[in-house]
Enzyme design. Structure first.
Site, PDB file in Angstrom:
ATOM      1  N   CYS A 247       0.810  -1.219   0.000  1.00  0.00           N
ATOM      2  CA  CYS A 247       0.000   0.000   0.000  1.00  0.00           C
ATOM      3  C   CYS A 247       0.844   1.271   0.000  1.00  0.00           C
ATOM      4  CB  CYS A 247      -0.955  -0.001   1.189  1.00  0.00           C
ATOM      5  SG  CYS A 247      -0.169  -0.328   2.787  1.00  0.00           S
TER       6      CYS A 247
ATOM      7  N   HIS B 217      -3.224   6.399   4.497  1.00  0.00           N
ATOM      8  CA  HIS B 217      -1.807   6.674   4.713  1.00  0.00           C
ATOM      9  C   HIS B 217      -1.436   8.036   4.138  1.00  0.00           C
ATOM     10  CE1 HIS B 217      -1.582   2.649   6.016  1.00  0.00           C
ATOM     11  NE2 HIS B 217      -0.914   2.090   5.027  1.00  0.00           N
TER      12      HIS B 217
END
Length: 341
Positions: free
Chosen positions: A130, A244
């Site tokens: 990710c 994130h």
């Protein structure tokens, strides 16, 4: 694969499993039948899928008969154990774990970058880490026009990267902290509430880099097909539930301006510029959560590089979507096209 495919989700009860289902619904991905697979303790429970109750089955090597697409997000060990059985049964595995990413025979795909690699699969296609996806979606269009030779990035990674249990632990530990109660962590081995710490993956004693940082380095080189690109990474976990963030500085072979970068990114697929200096408004997890695009802002010249070759920026992306489920579904959407080509 001209019919509506039979889709299996291995790890359906996890955070990414839930996003697989939501993303297929939102994008009206055709599904002839859904097989919901999880561990024995979840077998017999049900999930909702397009107005129907689907009974969860225990994941076994016999789970994939008649399955066209198998979406895996149950950890590398599970992927290594059960993916071969899925491929043998005739399914295409789209794996969200680290199990096969660096296998030279497995395409590592971000559709905005290297969708053409999908046609090369031998039964398994890997979804990148990710943190790598978050950085590479905006870096790639720049790299195409002015090769990036060096990247320094620091991550600010949400609990979602460690799964639903970690997200719940952040909530519970925060509640305990505010109420003055002791809390013993079970998922993340360090105090999470109101804390920032090095990513909870094993540290290589020789390099000093943790597992997450090593993944970003290796996967970037594989996806960009550039083993010479220099990469320095520091991965950190922050007390954010979802999405994130990353601070990125990159150096190009030729001089580049912030205006050129904005012009490139304004047309880049999967990217949304959020860069309002007047209002001091830039990418934030709260805005990136639930969004398909990678948000990019703080685009500015790197003042430490007098040559004018370097740019700094700040990005944020939903780890459960573009960092996982969405990227996998985008790959699945391209499979019929590739199969008929």
């Amino acid at each position: 694969m001209s019919h509506e495919p039979v889709v299996a989700i291995a790890g359906v009860t996890g955070a990414v499993g839930a996003e697989f289902i939501a993303t297929m619904d939102r994008r009206t991905f055709p599904v002839g039948k859904l097989k919901a697979l999880a561990s024995a303790r979840s077998a017999g429970k049900t999930i909702d899928f397009r107005g129907q109750k689907v009974v969860i089955e225990e994941l076994t090597e016999k789970s994939f008969e008649g399955v066209d697409i198998a979406l895996f997000s149950a950890g590398a060990g599970i992927s290594r154990k059960f993916s071969p059985a899925a491929v043998k049964a005739g399914a295409v595995v789209i794996d969200n774990s680290s199990a096969f990413r660096m296998d030279p025979n497995v395409p590592l795909v971000i559709p905005e970058i290297n969708a053409g690699r999908i046609r090369e699969h031998r039964g398994i296609i890997a979804v990148p880490n990710c943190s790598a996806i978050t950085a590479l979606v905006p870096l790639w269009p720049i790299h195409r026009q002015n090769r990036i030779k060096r990247v320094i990035l620091s991550t600010y990674q949400a609990a979602s990267g460690a799964g639903a249990a970690a997200m719940e632990e952040l909530v519970e530990s925060t509640r305990a902290h505010l109420e003055g109660r002791p809390f013993t962590p079970k998922v993340i081995p360090l105090p999470y509430a109101f804390n920032v710490f090095s990513h909870n993956t094993e540290i290589d004693p020789e390099t000093g880099y943790n597992g997450e940082e090593t993944k970003v380095i290796k996967e970037t080189r594989k996806i960009f097909e550039d083993v010479q690109i220099a990469i320095g990474v520091t991965c950190v976990r922050v007390p954010v539930l979802r999405a994130h963030c990353e601070a990125i500085t990159f150096e190009c072979e030729r001089p580049i301006t912030e205006h050129e970068v904005r012009a490139i990114l304004s047309k880049a697929p999967g990217v949304k510029i959020v860069d309002d200096r007047a209002k001091n408004y830039f990418p934030m997890p709260i805005d990136a959560s639930g969004q398909d695009d990678v948000l990019v802002g703080r685009i500015r010249r790197d003042l430490s590089d007098a040559s004018g070759h370097s740019i700094s920026m700040f990005v944020s992306a939903d780890q459960l979507l573009k960092g996982a489920a969405l990227n996998a579904i985008q790959i699945a959407e391209l499979l019929p096209e590739r199969a008929m080509a």
